[in-house]
Design a protein around this motif. Structure first.
Motif, PDB file in Angstrom:
ATOM      1  N   PHE A 241       0.424  -1.207  -0.126  1.00 35.47           N
ATOM      2  CA  PHE A 241      -0.148   0.100   0.126  1.00 35.47           C
ATOM      3  C   PHE A 241       0.855   1.540  -0.094  1.00 35.47           C
ATOM      4  O   PHE A 241       2.062   1.245   0.810  1.00 35.47           O
ATOM      5  CB  PHE A 241      -0.320  -0.001   1.388  1.00 35.47           C
ATOM      6  CG  PHE A 241      -1.594  -0.973   1.755  1.00 35.47           C
ATOM      7  CD1 PHE A 241      -3.650  -1.267   0.775  1.00 35.47           C
ATOM      8  CD2 PHE A 241      -1.339  -2.095   2.183  1.00 35.47           C
ATOM      9  CE1 PHE A 241      -4.039  -2.405   1.143  1.00 35.47           C
ATOM     10  CE2 PHE A 241      -2.061  -3.100   1.964  1.00 35.47           C
ATOM     11  CZ  PHE A 241      -3.500  -3.751   1.626  1.00 35.47           C
ATOM     12  N   ILE A 309      -9.770   4.678   3.890  1.00 33.01           N
ATOM     13  CA  ILE A 309      -8.875   3.381   2.826  1.00 33.01           C
ATOM     14  C   ILE A 309     -10.593   2.686   2.462  1.00 33.01           C
ATOM     15  O   ILE A 309     -10.928   1.892   3.161  1.00 33.01           O
ATOM     16  CB  ILE A 309      -8.928   1.874   4.391  1.00 33.01           C
ATOM     17  CG1 ILE A 309      -7.453   2.553   4.934  1.00 33.01           C
ATOM     18  CG2 ILE A 309      -8.372   0.971   3.850  1.00 33.01           C
ATOM     19  CD1 ILE A 309      -7.243   2.029   6.534  1.00 33.01           C
ATOM     20  N   VAL A 313      -9.675  -1.374  -2.137  1.00 27.80           N
ATOM     21  CA  VAL A 313      -7.682  -1.404  -1.195  1.00 27.80           C
ATOM     22  C   VAL A 313      -7.843  -2.535  -0.500  1.00 27.80           C
ATOM     23  O   VAL A 313      -6.802  -3.285  -0.742  1.00 27.80           O
ATOM     24  CB  VAL A 313      -7.293   0.033  -0.931  1.00 27.80           C
ATOM     25  CG1 VAL A 313      -6.656  -0.441  -0.607  1.00 27.80           C
ATOM     26  CG2 VAL A 313      -7.252   0.996  -1.955  1.00 27.80           C
ATOM     27  N   SER A 318      -3.584  -3.490  -2.072  1.00 25.83           N
ATOM     28  CA  SER A 318      -2.540  -2.664  -2.851  1.00 25.83           C
ATOM     29  C   SER A 318      -3.369  -1.558  -2.933  1.00 25.83           C
ATOM     30  O   SER A 318      -5.099  -1.376  -3.340  1.00 25.83           O
ATOM     31  CB  SER A 318      -2.214  -2.768  -4.051  1.00 25.83           C
ATOM     32  OG  SER A 318      -2.744  -3.576  -5.382  1.00 25.83           O
ATOM     33  N   GLY A 319      -2.379  -0.201  -3.091  1.00 32.36           N
ATOM     34  CA  GLY A 319      -3.379   1.335  -3.879  1.00 32.36           C
ATOM     35  C   GLY A 319      -2.731   2.572  -2.755  1.00 32.36           C
ATOM     36  O   GLY A 319      -2.475   2.119  -2.346  1.00 32.36           O
ATOM     37  N   ILE A 321      -3.801   5.036   0.236  1.00 33.87           N
ATOM     38  CA  ILE A 321      -4.770   5.101   1.606  1.00 33.87           C
ATOM     39  C   ILE A 321      -4.695   7.231   1.307  1.00 33.87           C
ATOM     40  O   ILE A 321      -3.803   7.296   1.375  1.00 33.87           O
ATOM     41  CB  ILE A 321      -4.502   4.617   2.480  1.00 33.87           C
ATOM     42  CG1 ILE A 321      -4.574   2.779   2.477  1.00 33.87           C
ATOM     43  CG2 ILE A 321      -4.950   5.092   3.743  1.00 33.87           C
ATOM     44  CD1 ILE A 321      -4.025   2.120   3.789  1.00 33.87           C
TER      45      ILE A 321
END
Length: 352
Positions: A241, A309, A313, A318-319, A321
């Motif tokens: 993340f 959040i 995600v 993953s991604g 925040i």
């Protein structure tokens, strides 16, 4: 042709080396170096122990930035093993008392900083030996540090548990250094099993609790709240993340930067902060809104981070925040800052 190219490369490296000047983490460290006529260009990386004006100093430098100058009172081994800001503070502060800023005297510094000599005086510092016993304690309000020899106290001082005093950084300097401090943090993932604790901070709903299933930290869109807590509190949570931080600083200044989430967590842990997570809201589409409290009791401040959040995600592991950060908030101000914090009923916990 090859010799000519090599010659050009050598010249370029020499120019770059000459242009790379030593910088200082704070203006006060720069002042001390100037007063002492310290040869900063000769300083190595890490710790060094130069002599200036007849005083043996401890100097620490990282990436050509000097982040500590003080009287040599503690060995490098003690500094490494102790992992406390008290060592650097005492070394620097005693040096500052010997060379106070032009607008101040030693007595006015002591008065303004509420620093107290319980036993001994500033002259006593010059009589300390590396073999003398040293101890310190604190009660959330004040530290007390004591040097002794053969069961006799040589020097004892006390001072407030305040971040700006202990770190030597004013609030603006601390906030300006924060993003680079986080980016420069090395992430080391522990190999031992996560320790599950159930301590809380401020309210029963802000805790350092981790959630496990089959001895693994939960990370699933089926359990978004527990997953969010694990992500924000522990380096061993799976996933890759990023966290985009909007830092809200003194004077309504906003700074936006993005770092790996694990780098933020590692930064907090390596700087003596205990992390707590509280749920603020869980939307119908399982988006988690929460608050992270990074609590530093040794220097009496909190980093307060609000996060959002999305469930996708967590599902993708993953991604990005999104977060808002209020850094270096004095502990006594935290309750006022989050007086409107709303309690939310926990949703579908994995384990009791």
């Amino acid at each position: 042709m090859k010799r000519y190219t090599l010659f050009i490369i050598v010249i370029c490296l020499a120019v770059l080396s000459a242009s790379a000047k030593t910088t200082f983490r704070t203006a006060e460290l720069g002042r001390l170096a100037q007063v002492l006529a310290l040869d900063t260009e000769a300083l190595p990386e890490g710790y060094s122990y130069p002599t200036a004006n007849g005083l043996r100093l401890t100097v620490h430098q990282t990436a050509q930035t000097v982040d500590h100058i003080g009287l040599c009172l503690f060995s490098e081994e003690m500094q490494r093993e102790g992992k406390t800001p008290v060592f650097d503070f005492l070394e620097r502060y005693f040096l500052q008392l010997k060379y106070p800023p032009q607008s101040m005297s030693m007595n006015s510094m002591i008065r303004d900083d509420q620093f107290k000599f319980i036993t001994g005086t500033l002259e006593s510092v010059g009589n300390l030996l590396p073999t003398d016993g040293f101890s310190y304690s604190y009660d959330k309000h004040r530290y007390q540090a004591t040097w002794s020899r053969q069961d006799s106290t040589l020097l004892s001082v006390s001072f407030p548990v305040e971040y700006e005093l202990i770190s030597g950084e004013n609030k603006i300097e601390a906030e300006d250094n924060l993003a680079s401090d986080i980016r420069n943090t090395t992430v080391l993932i522990p190999t031992e099993k996560p320790i599950v604790r159930k301590e809380h901070y401020l309210t029963d709903d802000i805790t350092n609790r981790l959630y496990l299933s089959d001895d693994k930290l939960v990370l699933s869109d089926r359990h978004p709240v527990e997953s969010a807590a694990n992500m924000m509190l522990n380096l061993q949570t799976a996933g890759d993340f990023q966290i985009q931080i909007t830092q809200l600083s003194y004077g309504f200044k906003k700074t936006v930067f993005e770092v790996p989430l694990k780098q933020w967590v590692a930064f907090c842990q390596q700087h003596g902060c205990e992390l707590y997570f509280g749920l603020e809201n869980l939307s119908d589409n399982s988006e988690v809104e929460g608050v992270v409290m990074a609590v530093n009791t040794a220097e009496n401040y909190n980093h307060v981070l609000t996060v959002r959040i999305p469930s996708e995600v967590i599902e993708a592991r993953s991604g990005v925040i999104e977060a808002r950060l209020y850094p270096y908030v004095p502990t006594h101000n935290v309750l006022n800052l989050f007086a409107t914090y709303r309690k939310s009923n926990p949703k579908t916990f994995v384990s009791k």
